[in-house]
Design a protein around this motif. Structure first.
Motif, PDB file in Angstrom:
ATOM      1  N   THR A 217      64.446 -41.586  39.400  1.00 46.19           N
ATOM      2  CA  THR A 217      63.214 -41.820  38.653  1.00 46.19           C
ATOM      3  C   THR A 217      63.506 -41.820  37.148  1.00 46.19           C
ATOM      4  OG1 THR A 217      62.566 -39.491  38.410  1.00 46.19           O
ATOM      5  CG2 THR A 217      61.926 -40.620  40.455  1.00 46.19           C
ATOM      6  N   PHE A 218      62.556 -42.384  36.392  1.00 47.74           N
ATOM      7  CA  PHE A 218      62.652 -42.460  34.943  1.00 47.74           C
ATOM      8  C   PHE A 218      61.381 -41.884  34.323  1.00 47.74           C
ATOM      9  CE2 PHE A 218      65.505 -45.632  36.533  1.00 47.74           C
ATOM     10  CZ  PHE A 218      66.457 -45.894  35.553  1.00 47.74           C
ATOM     11  N   GLU A 219      61.490 -41.423  33.089  1.00 46.00           N
ATOM     12  CA  GLU A 219      60.309 -41.001  32.347  1.00 46.00           C
ATOM     13  C   GLU A 219      60.173 -41.839  31.086  1.00 46.00           C
ATOM     14  OE1 GLU A 219      60.306 -37.237  30.321  1.00 46.00           O
ATOM     15  OE2 GLU A 219      62.490 -37.051  30.448  1.00 46.00           O
ATOM     16  N   ASP A 220      58.943 -42.142  30.725  1.00 43.68           N
ATOM     17  CA  ASP A 220      58.645 -42.939  29.535  1.00 43.68           C
ATOM     18  C   ASP A 220      58.750 -42.037  28.304  1.00 43.68           C
ATOM     19  OD1 ASP A 220      57.535 -44.416  27.460  1.00 43.68           O
ATOM     20  OD2 ASP A 220      55.970 -45.293  28.699  1.00 43.68           O
ATOM     21  N   VAL A 221      59.759 -42.304  27.463  1.00 39.13           N
ATOM     22  CA  VAL A 221      59.969 -41.503  26.253  1.00 39.13           C
ATOM     23  C   VAL A 221      59.797 -42.367  25.001  1.00 39.13           C
ATOM     24  CG1 VAL A 221      61.464 -39.831  27.391  1.00 39.13           C
ATOM     25  CG2 VAL A 221      62.474 -41.885  26.347  1.00 39.13           C
ATOM     26  N   SER A 222      59.065 -43.447  25.138  1.00 42.39           N
ATOM     27  CA  SER A 222      58.934 -44.426  24.050  1.00 42.39           C
ATOM     28  C   SER A 222      58.421 -43.799  22.768  1.00 42.39           C
ATOM     29  CB  SER A 222      57.995 -45.560  24.480  1.00 42.39           C
ATOM     30  OG  SER A 222      58.311 -46.039  25.756  1.00 42.39           O
ATOM     31  N   VAL A 223      57.352 -43.065  22.860  1.00 43.74           N
ATOM     32  CA  VAL A 223      56.708 -42.530  21.662  1.00 43.74           C
ATOM     33  C   VAL A 223      57.557 -41.440  21.028  1.00 43.74           C
ATOM     34  CG1 VAL A 223      54.699 -41.300  20.785  1.00 43.74           C
ATOM     35  CG2 VAL A 223      54.400 -43.131  22.472  1.00 43.74           C
ATOM     36  N   LYS A 224      57.992 -40.459  21.824  1.00 42.82           N
ATOM     37  CA  LYS A 224      58.725 -39.342  21.228  1.00 42.82           C
ATOM     38  C   LYS A 224      60.120 -39.735  20.744  1.00 42.82           C
ATOM     39  CE  LYS A 224      60.448 -37.234  25.556  1.00 42.82           C
ATOM     40  NZ  LYS A 224      60.382 -36.001  26.374  1.00 42.82           N
ATOM     41  N   SER A 225      60.654 -40.846  21.271  1.00 37.70           N
ATOM     42  CA  SER A 225      61.964 -41.295  20.809  1.00 37.70           C
ATOM     43  C   SER A 225      61.865 -42.151  19.547  1.00 37.70           C
ATOM     44  CB  SER A 225      62.664 -42.101  21.903  1.00 37.70           C
ATOM     45  OG  SER A 225      61.991 -43.328  22.135  1.00 37.70           O
ATOM     46  N   GLY A 226      60.680 -42.697  19.263  1.00 32.20           N
ATOM     47  CA  GLY A 226      60.482 -43.492  18.058  1.00 32.20           C
ATOM     48  C   GLY A 226      60.692 -44.974  18.217  1.00 32.20           C
ATOM     49  N   VAL A 227      60.682 -45.491  19.449  1.00 27.75           N
ATOM     50  CA  VAL A 227      60.912 -46.927  19.648  1.00 27.75           C
ATOM     51  C   VAL A 227      59.716 -47.612  20.319  1.00 27.75           C
ATOM     52  CG1 VAL A 227      63.403 -46.605  19.776  1.00 27.75           C
ATOM     53  CG2 VAL A 227      62.070 -46.631  21.892  1.00 27.75           C
ATOM     54  N   ALA A 228      58.546 -47.008  20.279  1.00 31.69           N
ATOM     55  CA  ALA A 228      57.380 -47.548  20.977  1.00 31.69           C
ATOM     56  C   ALA A 228      56.797 -48.772  20.302  1.00 31.69           C
ATOM     57  CB  ALA A 228      56.300 -46.477  21.113  1.00 31.69           C
ATOM     58  N   ASP A 229      57.162 -49.033  19.034  1.00 35.33           N
ATOM     59  CA  ASP A 229      56.629 -50.168  18.282  1.00 35.33           C
ATOM     60  C   ASP A 229      55.097 -50.145  18.232  1.00 35.33           C
ATOM     61  OD1 ASP A 229      56.217 -52.597  16.992  1.00 35.33           O
ATOM     62  OD2 ASP A 229      56.550 -53.796  18.797  1.00 35.33           O
ATOM     63  N   PRO A 230      54.519 -49.158  17.573  1.00 27.83           N
ATOM     64  CA  PRO A 230      53.052 -49.050  17.540  1.00 27.83           C
ATOM     65  C   PRO A 230      52.370 -50.195  16.810  1.00 27.83           C
ATOM     66  CG  PRO A 230      54.059 -47.476  16.022  1.00 27.83           C
ATOM     67  CD  PRO A 230      55.177 -48.048  16.848  1.00 27.83           C
ATOM     68  N   LYS A 231      53.108 -50.916  15.950  1.00 25.70           N
ATOM     69  CA  LYS A 231      52.510 -52.054  15.245  1.00 25.70           C
ATOM     70  C   LYS A 231      52.461 -53.303  16.114  1.00 25.70           C
ATOM     71  CE  LYS A 231      53.764 -50.517  10.586  1.00 25.70           C
ATOM     72  NZ  LYS A 231      54.493 -50.865   9.324  1.00 25.70           N
ATOM     73  N   GLY A 232      53.113 -53.269  17.260  1.00 33.78           N
ATOM     74  CA  GLY A 232      53.025 -54.382  18.202  1.00 33.78           C
ATOM     75  C   GLY A 232      53.710 -55.650  17.729  1.00 33.78           C
ATOM     76  N   ARG A 233      54.964 -55.540  17.313  1.00 32.91           N
ATOM     77  CA  ARG A 233      55.721 -56.761  16.996  1.00 32.91           C
ATOM     78  C   ARG A 233      56.061 -57.495  18.294  1.00 32.91           C
ATOM     79  NH1 ARG A 233      59.700 -54.237  12.256  1.00 32.91           N
ATOM     80  NH2 ARG A 233      57.991 -53.607  10.880  1.00 32.91           N
ATOM     81  N   PHE A 234      56.437 -58.746  18.127  1.00 32.25           N
ATOM     82  CA  PHE A 234      56.633 -59.598  19.300  1.00 32.25           C
ATOM     83  C   PHE A 234      58.094 -59.520  19.757  1.00 32.25           C
ATOM     84  CE2 PHE A 234      53.426 -61.856  16.555  1.00 32.25           C
ATOM     85  CZ  PHE A 234      52.309 -61.391  17.239  1.00 32.25           C
ATOM     86  N   GLY A 235      58.397 -58.550  20.612  1.00 34.70           N
ATOM     87  CA  GLY A 235      59.767 -58.299  21.034  1.00 34.70           C
ATOM     88  C   GLY A 235      60.309 -59.374  21.953  1.00 34.70           C
ATOM     89  N   MET A 236      61.563 -59.741  21.728  1.00 39.15           N
ATOM     90  CA  MET A 236      62.226 -60.734  22.575  1.00 39.15           C
ATOM     91  C   MET A 236      63.557 -60.180  23.085  1.00 39.15           C
ATOM     92  SD  MET A 236      60.136 -63.261  22.749  1.00 39.15           S
ATOM     93  CE  MET A 236      60.837 -64.864  22.985  1.00 39.15           C
ATOM     94  N   GLY A 237      64.676 -60.529  22.454  1.00 38.33           N
ATOM     95  CA  GLY A 237      65.960 -60.036  22.911  1.00 38.33           C
ATOM     96  C   GLY A 237      66.187 -58.592  22.523  1.00 38.33           C
ATOM     97  N   ALA A 238      67.032 -57.900  23.302  1.00 38.49           N
ATOM     98  CA  ALA A 238      67.385 -56.514  23.006  1.00 38.49           C
ATOM     99  C   ALA A 238      68.831 -56.274  23.421  1.00 38.49           C
ATOM    100  CB  ALA A 238      66.457 -55.553  23.752  1.00 38.49           C
ATOM    101  N   VAL A 239      69.553 -55.486  22.614  1.00 36.54           N
ATOM    102  CA  VAL A 239      70.929 -55.160  22.948  1.00 36.54           C
ATOM    103  C   VAL A 239      71.283 -53.786  22.387  1.00 36.54           C
ATOM    104  CG1 VAL A 239      71.883 -56.302  20.896  1.00 36.54           C
ATOM    105  CG2 VAL A 239      73.329 -55.997  22.903  1.00 36.54           C
ATOM    106  N   TRP A 240      71.991 -53.002  23.194  1.00 34.48           N
ATOM    107  CA  TRP A 240      72.520 -51.719  22.754  1.00 34.48           C
ATOM    108  C   TRP A 240      73.953 -51.905  22.281  1.00 34.48           C
ATOM    109  CZ3 TRP A 240      69.609 -47.256  22.790  1.00 34.48           C
ATOM    110  CH2 TRP A 240      68.491 -47.188  23.634  1.00 34.48           C
ATOM    111  N   SER A 241      74.322 -51.239  21.197  1.00 34.73           N
ATOM    112  CA  SER A 241      75.707 -51.257  20.726  1.00 34.73           C
ATOM    113  C   SER A 241      75.907 -50.098  19.752  1.00 34.73           C
ATOM    114  CB  SER A 241      76.037 -52.582  20.030  1.00 34.73           C
ATOM    115  OG  SER A 241      77.405 -52.678  19.747  1.00 34.73           O
ATOM    116  N   ASP A 242      77.111 -49.563  19.750  1.00 32.01           N
ATOM    117  CA  ASP A 242      77.436 -48.455  18.851  1.00 32.01           C
ATOM    118  C   ASP A 242      77.893 -49.040  17.512  1.00 32.01           C
ATOM    119  OD1 ASP A 242      78.210 -46.131  17.602  1.00 32.01           O
ATOM    120  OD2 ASP A 242      79.902 -45.724  18.943  1.00 32.01           O
ATOM    121  N   PHE A 243      76.938 -49.306  16.628  1.00 35.23           N
ATOM    122  CA  PHE A 243      77.246 -50.020  15.389  1.00 35.23           C
ATOM    123  C   PHE A 243      78.024 -49.179  14.392  1.00 35.23           C
ATOM    124  CE2 PHE A 243      73.557 -52.487  16.923  1.00 35.23           C
ATOM    125  CZ  PHE A 243      74.118 -53.744  16.907  1.00 35.23           C
TER     126      PHE A 243
END
Length: 549
Positions: A217-243
């Motif tokens: 199972t998974f838990e929704d941590v969007s808000v507490k992690s800071g990636v929930a995008d409360p302004k509602g931008r139009f998300g498309m591609g996403a990628v994880w990387s250790d920059f």
């Protein structure tokens, strides 16, 4: 000279018909609604662990057929190893996820088998690989069925607990019973012609981060992690990387018609958006763009992960060169990749060494969203050519589109694309999911005149995932790095094996793997033209040779 000679000899052939793949994207001719224009992910992954990458195509209905979603069949095609594929969809049970958008692959439950996550115009689907050619829909149990209009997705272990977490980008807050009227309004025209409405003028819907609890199972941590995008931008591609190289995966999100996100992983379960300071929120003129797809790679051998973001017509595809840490420079025009992209609408994109010279090249697939442009007398067209750039090894690229065979220049309305060695012959092929009708299977002919080595990092049941591992290959004066990721291009997932071109070099001096656990393994001399499989903790890699057509 070797790089130029090799590149000039490489062409791509359209082998779609010969492959036996008969998948066809359901499509509405007029595309009167934005939801009909954006779908089309594709995944290359070895679902049956026979050493051959199989293909999964995402499909979607139209507004008119939304009430009967089984008319739009997503399809899984099993690679037979002889250039042909067989439809494995019905046995696998992955044909009807709903209004499909994109797809990403990862072994979320650490049983050693790759699973499928399909993003949809709500709700999304998680298919668990049972290891016997079938999948089970475990969405409800896992709790990852985001019911919004989801687009890009990517897996990574952001909190370092050994379990893969899942980020989902969402696009527009849209309902089929309240669609904006075609051509009516400020944001429903293009160069004066009536077109579908959006995304500008419509509301966004925020993003989701699911933390894997390790029990299915998974838990929704969007808000507490800071990636929930409360302004509602139009998300498309996403990628994880250790920059920044601190051992923690960071997150880049391409936003359509708005600033992009670059989330720095703080190591405490939270993220901070540093895109503005890093130089990746806008282009070099400080303008937001209509961003869609993402390619990522160390194209200049600097040791950093640079980004290529595809954008809308009248803009340009943005190449963000990684300088250090969270500092990037827009070198799109300086690299000579921008100009040709301006009239095109870019989607799937890849850094890939198509000629095996040891330097990452660029491929972008294109296609407009408005069929109406054909009647508007504009310089752009609905169906568009692809763009293939050869890396000149000096920070610039050469447009090789016209030299790489007619299939690259053939106009299409493309969306998702995935790269990988379909035939195990030592060069990279490409699979494209087109918006209208059949896909395009591009076979690389001649790339394997240069030598190569391909590294497969193996997940064993019960062990930490290989996602996030970094492989460094040294061959004489040539040093290359690649990172194992889950999700890339536009709403797609490429072959997880890491491919390194070697040019004329006959051997690899060393292969180093930095695993997500922090363990580092090094292996000595590997012969060129080898496929090697490495498992964490293994004394030596397994080595096999390439197939011959």
């Amino acid at each position: 000279m070797l790089a130029a000679q090799t590149s000039d000899a490489v062409t791509f052939a359209d082998v779609t018909k010969a492959s036996g793949i008969t998948f066809s994207r359901v499509s509405s001719p007029d595309k009167k609604y934005i939801v009909e224009s954006m779908s089309g992910g594709v995944a290359l992954f070895d679902f049956d662990k026979d050493g051959l990458p199989d293909v999964y195509f995402v499909n979607a209905p139209t507004v008119a057929t939304a009430g009967t979603p089984r008319l739009a069949r997503s399809e899984l095609w099993r690679n037979l190893g002889d250039g042909t594929f067989v439809d494995a969809t019905e046995k696998a049970g992955v044909g009807y996820p709903g209004w499909g958008m994109g797809v990403v692959v990862a072994d979320f439950d650490r049983d050693g088998w790759d699973d499928l996550y399909v993003t949809c115009f709500g709700p999304n689907r998680l298919y668990r690989n049972n290891g016997d050619g079938t999948f089970s829909d475990v969405t409800d149990k896992a709790g990852v069925g985001d019911a919004r209009w989801s687009t890009g997705a990517a897996f990574a272990d952001y909190d370092g607990d050994g379990w893969l977490d899942l980020f989902v980008a969402n696009y527009v807050d849209l309902r089929l019973d309240a669609l904006p009227e075609f051509g009516k309004g400020k944001f429903c025209e293009f160069h004066g012609i009536p077109v579908q409405c959006g995304p500008r003028g419509l509301a966004g819907s925020g993003d989701t981060l699911y933390r894997n609890k390790g029990d299915g199972t998974f838990e929704d941590v969007s808000v507490k992690s800071g990636v929930a995008d409360p302004k509602g931008r139009f998300g498309m591609g996403a990628v994880w990387s250790d920059f920044d190289g601190d051992g923690r995966p960071d997150l880049f999100v391409a936003n359509d018609a708005g600033p992009n996100f670059l989330y720095k992983n703080t190591g405490s379960g939270t993220f901070v958006d540093v895109a503005l300071q890093a130089g990746t929120a806008f282009n070099e003129d400080g303008k937001e763009q209509g961003s869609m797809g993402i390619a990522i790679g160390d194209y200049d051998h600097s040791g950093g992960w640079s980004l290529l973001v595809t954008n809308f017509s009248d803009e340009y595809n943005t190449l963000y060169k990684h300088d250090k840490g969270f500092q990037f420079t827009d070198v799109s025009y300086a690299s000579q990749t921008a100009k040709a992209s301006v009239p095109l609408v870019g989607w799937g994109a890849h850094f890939l060494d198509y000629d095996n010279d040891g330097w990452l090249d660029l491929l972008v697939v294109n296609g407009h969203v408005y069929p109406q442009v054909e009647r508007a007398g504009l310089a752009t067209r609905y169906a568009q050519r692809k763009l293939l750039y050869r890396n000149n090894a000096n920070g610039t690229f050469a447009d090789m589109t016209s030299a790489a065979g007619p299939a690259i220049g053939e106009p299409a309305v493309s969306r998702g694309s995935a790269a990988g060695d379909l035939d195990n012959d030592g060069d990279l092929d490409v699979v494209i999911n087109n918006l209208d009708g059949a896909p395009t299977i591009l076979r690389n002919d001649g790339g394997n005149r240069g030598n190569f080595v391909t590294v497969h990092l193996e997940s064993r049941a019960g062990t930490r995932s290989v996602i996030g591992s970094v492989v460094t290959v040294r061959a004489g004066d040539l040093v290359q790095r690649a990172e194992r990721r889950s999700g890339d291009s536009y709403l797609s997932h490429s072959d997880g094996r890491l491919h390194f071109g070697l040019g004329a070099r006959a051997k690899v001096d060393s292969v180093e793997v930095r695993w997500p656990s922090g363990t580092v393994q090094r292996f000595g001399e590997i012969p060129a033209n080898s496929f090697i499989t490495i498992a964490e903790g293994a004394d030596k890699p397994q080595i096999s040779g390439r197939s011959r057509r």
